[in-house]
Design a protein around this motif. Structure first.
Motif, PDB file in Angstrom:
ATOM      1  N   LEU A  18       0.813  -1.212   0.000  1.00  0.00           N
ATOM      2  CA  LEU A  18       0.000   0.000   0.000  1.00  0.00           C
ATOM      3  C   LEU A  18       0.846   1.260   0.000  1.00  0.00           C
ATOM      4  CD1 LEU A  18      -2.873  -1.019   2.444  1.00  0.00           C
ATOM      5  CD2 LEU A  18      -3.105  -0.450   0.019  1.00  0.00           C
ATOM      6  N   LEU A  19       2.006   1.195   0.630  1.00  0.00           N
ATOM      7  CA  LEU A  19       2.910   2.341   0.606  1.00  0.00           C
ATOM      8  C   LEU A  19       3.295   2.674  -0.830  1.00  0.00           C
ATOM      9  CD1 LEU A  19       4.562   4.241   2.509  1.00  0.00           C
ATOM     10  CD2 LEU A  19       6.442   2.617   2.272  1.00  0.00           C
ATOM     11  N   GLY A  20       3.649   1.642  -1.600  1.00  0.00           N
ATOM     12  CA  GLY A  20       3.988   1.857  -3.001  1.00  0.00           C
ATOM     13  C   GLY A  20       2.812   2.334  -3.827  1.00  0.00           C
ATOM     14  N   SER A  21       1.611   1.810  -3.522  1.00  0.00           N
ATOM     15  CA  SER A  21       0.422   2.205  -4.283  1.00  0.00           C
ATOM     16  C   SER A  21       0.115   3.684  -4.107  1.00  0.00           C
ATOM     17  CB  SER A  21      -0.783   1.368  -3.839  1.00  0.00           C
ATOM     18  OG  SER A  21      -0.583   0.008  -4.136  1.00  0.00           O
ATOM     19  N   TRP A  22       0.251   4.188  -2.874  1.00  0.00           N
ATOM     20  CA  TRP A  22      -0.017   5.607  -2.636  1.00  0.00           C
ATOM     21  C   TRP A  22       1.050   6.496  -3.263  1.00  0.00           C
ATOM     22  CZ3 TRP A  22      -4.181   8.079  -1.895  1.00  0.00           C
ATOM     23  CH2 TRP A  22      -5.258   7.458  -1.261  1.00  0.00           C
ATOM     24  N   MET A  23       2.280   6.008  -3.338  1.00  0.00           N
ATOM     25  CA  MET A  23       3.311   6.767  -4.042  1.00  0.00           C
ATOM     26  C   MET A  23       2.969   6.882  -5.520  1.00  0.00           C
ATOM     27  SD  MET A  23       6.812   5.342  -2.237  1.00  0.00           S
ATOM     28  CE  MET A  23       7.876   6.397  -3.236  1.00  0.00           C
ATOM     29  N   THR A  24       2.475   5.774  -6.106  1.00  0.00           N
ATOM     30  CA  THR A  24       2.097   5.796  -7.516  1.00  0.00           C
ATOM     31  C   THR A  24       0.901   6.710  -7.758  1.00  0.00           C
ATOM     32  OG1 THR A  24       2.999   3.692  -8.262  1.00  0.00           O
ATOM     33  CG2 THR A  24       0.959   4.383  -9.285  1.00  0.00           C
ATOM     34  N   SER A  25      -0.109   6.651  -6.886  1.00  0.00           N
ATOM     35  CA  SER A  25      -1.287   7.496  -7.050  1.00  0.00           C
ATOM     36  C   SER A  25      -0.904   8.977  -7.025  1.00  0.00           C
ATOM     37  CB  SER A  25      -2.292   7.185  -5.935  1.00  0.00           C
ATOM     38  OG  SER A  25      -3.415   8.018  -6.024  1.00  0.00           O
ATOM     39  N   THR A  26      -0.047   9.347  -6.093  1.00  0.00           N
ATOM     40  CA  THR A  26       0.390  10.737  -5.989  1.00  0.00           C
ATOM     41  C   THR A  26       1.215  11.138  -7.205  1.00  0.00           C
ATOM     42  OG1 THR A  26       0.458  10.501  -3.582  1.00  0.00           O
ATOM     43  CG2 THR A  26       1.609  12.390  -4.518  1.00  0.00           C
ATOM     44  N   ALA A  27       2.132  10.261  -7.613  1.00  0.00           N
ATOM     45  CA  ALA A  27       3.002  10.573  -8.746  1.00  0.00           C
ATOM     46  C   ALA A  27       2.212  10.686 -10.050  1.00  0.00           C
ATOM     47  CB  ALA A  27       4.081   9.493  -8.883  1.00  0.00           C
ATOM     48  N   ALA A  28       1.209   9.829 -10.237  1.00  0.00           N
ATOM     49  CA  ALA A  28       0.413   9.870 -11.470  1.00  0.00           C
ATOM     50  C   ALA A  28      -0.380  11.171 -11.563  1.00  0.00           C
ATOM     51  CB  ALA A  28      -0.519   8.669 -11.528  1.00  0.00           C
ATOM     52  N   ALA A  29      -0.994  11.590 -10.431  1.00  0.00           N
ATOM     53  CA  ALA A  29      -1.758  12.842 -10.434  1.00  0.00           C
ATOM     54  C   ALA A  29      -0.851  14.027 -10.722  1.00  0.00           C
ATOM     55  CB  ALA A  29      -2.463  13.018  -9.088  1.00  0.00           C
ATOM     56  N   TRP A  30       0.327  14.030 -10.100  1.00  0.00           N
ATOM     57  CA  TRP A  30       1.269  15.135 -10.325  1.00  0.00           C
ATOM     58  C   TRP A  30       1.772  15.142 -11.769  1.00  0.00           C
ATOM     59  CZ3 TRP A  30       2.608  19.463  -8.002  1.00  0.00           C
ATOM     60  CH2 TRP A  30       3.774  20.113  -8.391  1.00  0.00           C
ATOM     61  N   ASN A  78      -1.358  20.564 -17.519  1.00  0.00           N
ATOM     62  CA  ASN A  78      -1.757  21.750 -16.757  1.00  0.00           C
ATOM     63  C   ASN A  78      -3.274  21.975 -16.786  1.00  0.00           C
ATOM     64  OD1 ASN A  78      -0.735  23.791 -15.029  1.00  0.00           O
ATOM     65  ND2 ASN A  78      -1.092  25.340 -16.604  1.00  0.00           N
ATOM     66  N   LYS A  79      -4.040  20.879 -16.863  1.00  0.00           N
ATOM     67  CA  LYS A  79      -5.502  20.955 -16.890  1.00  0.00           C
ATOM     68  C   LYS A  79      -6.094  20.144 -15.744  1.00  0.00           C
ATOM     69  CE  LYS A  79      -5.736  21.313 -21.955  1.00  0.00           C
ATOM     70  NZ  LYS A  79      -6.225  20.624 -23.180  1.00  0.00           N
ATOM     71  N   PRO A  80      -6.896  20.781 -14.858  1.00  0.00           N
ATOM     72  CA  PRO A  80      -7.541  20.022 -13.778  1.00  0.00           C
ATOM     73  C   PRO A  80      -8.411  18.876 -14.300  1.00  0.00           C
ATOM     74  CG  PRO A  80      -7.768  22.386 -13.399  1.00  0.00           C
ATOM     75  CD  PRO A  80      -7.193  22.217 -14.778  1.00  0.00           C
ATOM     76  N   PHE A  81      -9.026  19.081 -15.480  1.00  0.00           N
ATOM     77  CA  PHE A  81      -9.888  18.040 -16.040  1.00  0.00           C
ATOM     78  C   PHE A  81      -9.114  16.751 -16.285  1.00  0.00           C
ATOM     79  CE2 PHE A  81     -11.771  15.825 -19.685  1.00  0.00           C
ATOM     80  CZ  PHE A  81     -13.059  15.627 -19.210  1.00  0.00           C
ATOM     81  N   ASP A  82      -7.856  16.863 -16.717  1.00  0.00           N
ATOM     82  CA  ASP A  82      -7.061  15.669 -17.007  1.00  0.00           C
ATOM     83  C   ASP A  82      -6.723  14.895 -15.734  1.00  0.00           C
ATOM     84  OD1 ASP A  82      -7.106  16.083 -19.709  1.00  0.00           O
ATOM     85  OD2 ASP A  82      -5.184  17.136 -19.781  1.00  0.00           O
ATOM     86  N   VAL A  83      -6.589  15.607 -14.608  1.00  0.00           N
ATOM     87  CA  VAL A  83      -6.368  14.920 -13.335  1.00  0.00           C
ATOM     88  C   VAL A  83      -7.587  14.052 -13.018  1.00  0.00           C
ATOM     89  CG1 VAL A  83      -5.914  15.198 -10.868  1.00  0.00           C
ATOM     90  CG2 VAL A  83      -4.891  16.789 -12.505  1.00  0.00           C
ATOM     91  N   GLY A  84      -8.781  14.642 -13.189  1.00  0.00           N
ATOM     92  CA  GLY A  84     -10.000  13.871 -12.975  1.00  0.00           C
ATOM     93  C   GLY A  84     -10.131  12.718 -13.949  1.00  0.00           C
ATOM     94  N   GLY A 108       6.217  12.963  -2.563  1.00  0.00           N
ATOM     95  CA  GLY A 108       6.494  14.365  -2.856  1.00  0.00           C
ATOM     96  C   GLY A 108       7.988  14.643  -2.935  1.00  0.00           C
ATOM     97  N   PHE A 109       8.752  14.090  -1.986  1.00  0.00           N
ATOM     98  CA  PHE A 109      10.188  14.314  -1.986  1.00  0.00           C
ATOM     99  C   PHE A 109      10.894  13.494  -3.061  1.00  0.00           C
ATOM    100  CE2 PHE A 109       9.065  15.915   2.189  1.00  0.00           C
ATOM    101  CZ  PHE A 109       9.878  17.049   2.293  1.00  0.00           C
ATOM    102  N   VAL A 110      10.409  12.253  -3.298  1.00  0.00           N
ATOM    103  CA  VAL A 110      11.010  11.426  -4.343  1.00  0.00           C
ATOM    104  C   VAL A 110      10.804  12.061  -5.717  1.00  0.00           C
ATOM    105  CG1 VAL A 110      10.885   9.181  -5.523  1.00  0.00           C
ATOM    106  CG2 VAL A 110      10.837   9.278  -3.025  1.00  0.00           C
ATOM    107  N   ILE A 111       9.591  12.569  -5.970  1.00  0.00           N
ATOM    108  CA  ILE A 111       9.324  13.254  -7.241  1.00  0.00           C
ATOM    109  C   ILE A 111      10.246  14.456  -7.397  1.00  0.00           C
ATOM    110  CG2 ILE A 111       7.613  14.583  -8.535  1.00  0.00           C
ATOM    111  CD1 ILE A 111       5.459  12.807  -7.175  1.00  0.00           C
ATOM    112  N   TYR A 112      10.420  15.213  -6.318  1.00  0.00           N
ATOM    113  CA  TYR A 112      11.250  16.425  -6.360  1.00  0.00           C
ATOM    114  C   TYR A 112      12.706  16.086  -6.665  1.00  0.00           C
ATOM    115  CZ  TYR A 112      13.126  20.964  -4.923  1.00  0.00           C
ATOM    116  OH  TYR A 112      13.760  22.183  -4.881  1.00  0.00           O
ATOM    117  N   GLU A 113      13.209  14.972  -6.081  1.00  0.00           N
ATOM    118  CA  GLU A 113      14.618  14.624  -6.235  1.00  0.00           C
ATOM    119  C   GLU A 113      14.887  13.731  -7.436  1.00  0.00           C
ATOM    120  OE1 GLU A 113      17.063  15.822  -4.544  1.00  0.00           O
ATOM    121  OE2 GLU A 113      15.929  16.899  -3.003  1.00  0.00           O
ATOM    122  N   LEU A 114      13.998  12.742  -7.693  1.00  0.00           N
ATOM    123  CA  LEU A 114      14.284  11.705  -8.686  1.00  0.00           C
ATOM    124  C   LEU A 114      13.263  11.635  -9.820  1.00  0.00           C
ATOM    125  CD1 LEU A 114      15.250   8.838  -6.184  1.00  0.00           C
ATOM    126  CD2 LEU A 114      16.815  10.347  -7.438  1.00  0.00           C
TER     127      LEU A 114
END
Length: 404
Positions: free
Chosen positions: A26-38, A45-51, A164-170
């Motif tokens: 689940l830790l990995g799944s939440w990292m993927t969910s956050t990374a995909a949305a970002w 740069n469209k909110p609609f695409d996030v949805g 958030g930090f992994v995306i920022y660094e890697l």
């Protein structure tokens, strides 16, 4: 082994194995969910695409869950879950490859999200049906569900913050890689589980007859039908803050991926508190009364998010909505698992998965409203709907109690 009340299900070997594997996965799944949305918001740069990404990842569950629920009452669900986790590993690996090679687009992310949605259409009802078998005793069901919620929300607390930090660094590709590796832990646990085969059903009717019987049973059971109605409202509109989290992080609070991670972590803090509170309850009657109030709390948090300024209020709002939404979803799951007959469990829980999976339709609506009217108006409108839904559920519960 003397365990506290909220952790007594860990006395079961099978559940301990599953619990340990899920903590990692689940830790990995939440990292993927956050990374995909970002990632999708950075690309378009469209909110609609996030949805849209949320839509494609969930809509197969909504469409297929009822039919799959009939199947779950007929098959070895442990084998099904092993297969779905292996397929999820492959899907996360594909996300990583596309991202690292520079071939990721909104379209390819939509296709890969659809693939995960198809996997989840099998995985969600299978894992829900597997839960009572892992517990071993019906009296442990409420505890297992609460522990699953605590695990889920601990991962939601830690995963997005790390992401958030992994995306920022890697970059987001690193998050997808971690997620792919995390599925190895749950696969190891699932292959170590040993279960007694379920007793065969005396009569196995035609699948369509099974489906009609499940619908009739669910519709005519007042506790189950009321709970599913409330889950529908909260799943459709009560997660507006999560759908629009990248928009709030970048355009409202002028932050970066770390800001997104902290907002999602604030949601998880509230969700974790709600899950722990549910785990301490010993009465399903109290849960039945609580989930209507929790929908109102969810709505108030969204109204606060839409009407306040400053990131500090954003953290508070995300935490409040996290607490309210998890109490509704986990509390309703507990009620269903407690009240449903064993031979209809797969079908009823597939309806729960289907209703919970109206989230993608809500995410598209929320994204469209945010694109036209702005994110604050979108979350405020969703908050008002949740408050009304919670009040309606409470009124129906009161009527049922008076007529009992």
């Amino acid at each position: 082994m003397n365990l506290p009340h909220f952790a007594r299900a860990l006395g079961s070997r099978n559940y301990r194995l599953y619990f340990g594997g899920q903590c990692v996965s689940l830790l990995g799944s939440w990292m993927t969910s956050t990374a995909a949305a970002w990632l999708v918001y950075r690309i378009s740069n469209k909110p609609f695409d996030v949805g849209l990404i949320y839509f494609f990842s969930q809509v197969p569950v909504f469409i297929l869950a009822p039919l799959i629920g009939v199947w779950m009452d007929r098959v070895d669900v442990l084998k099904v879950v092993r297969v779905t986790q292996a397929l999820s590993l492959i899907q996360s690996s594909a996300l990583a490859v596309f991202t690292f090679t520079g071939h990721m687009t909104v379209a390819s992310l939509c296709w890969l999200s659809t693939a995960q949605g198809l996997i989840n259409a099998l995985d969600f009802p299978a894992r829900q049906t597997l839960t009572p078998q892992l517990a071993g005793e019906r009296d442990l069901l409420d505890n297992v569900i609460a522990l699953n919620s605590i695990t889920f929300n601990l991962a939601r607390l830690v995963g997005p913050a790390i992401a958030g930090f992994v995306i920022y660094e890697l970059g987001p590709g690193a998050c997808f890689t971690v997620d792919a590796a995390s599925y190895l832990a749950v696969l190891f646990a699932l292959f170590a589980v040993r279960l007694q085969p379920r007793p065969a059903r005396a009569v196995v009717p035609h699948p369509w007859d099974d489906l009609r019987d499940g619908v009739r049973y669910t519709w005519n059971h007042p506790e189950i039908s009321r709970a599913l109605s409330l889950v529908f409202i909260v799943a459709l509109l009560g997660f507006a803050h999560s759908v629009l989290a990248p928009v709030f992080a970048q355009d409202v609070y002028f932050g970066d991926s770390r800001t997104l991670g902290f907002l999602m972590a604030a949601t998880a803090v509230g969700s974790l508190a709600g899950g722990i509170y549910l785990g301490a309850l010993r009465s399903t009657q109290r849960i039945a009364a609580l989930i209507g109030f929790a929908a109102i709390i969810d709505g108030v948090g969204l109204l606060l998010l839409g009407g306040t300024h400053g990131i500090a209020w954003g953290f508070v709002s995300f935490a409040i909505t996290g607490a309210g939404s998890v109490i509704v979803l986990v509390g309703a799951n507990t009620l269903l698992q407690t009240h449903v007959d064993d031979e209809k469990r797969g079908r009823v829980l597939s309806f729960y998965s289907m209703v919970q999976s109206v989230f993608p339709f809500g995410s598209v609506i929320i994204g469209a409203v945010a694109g036209g009217w702005g994110p604050r108006w979108a979350v405020a409108a969703c908050g008002a709907a949740c408050v009304i839904g919670g009040l309606g559920y409470g009124r129906a519960q009161a009527k049922a109690a008076l007529s009992a």
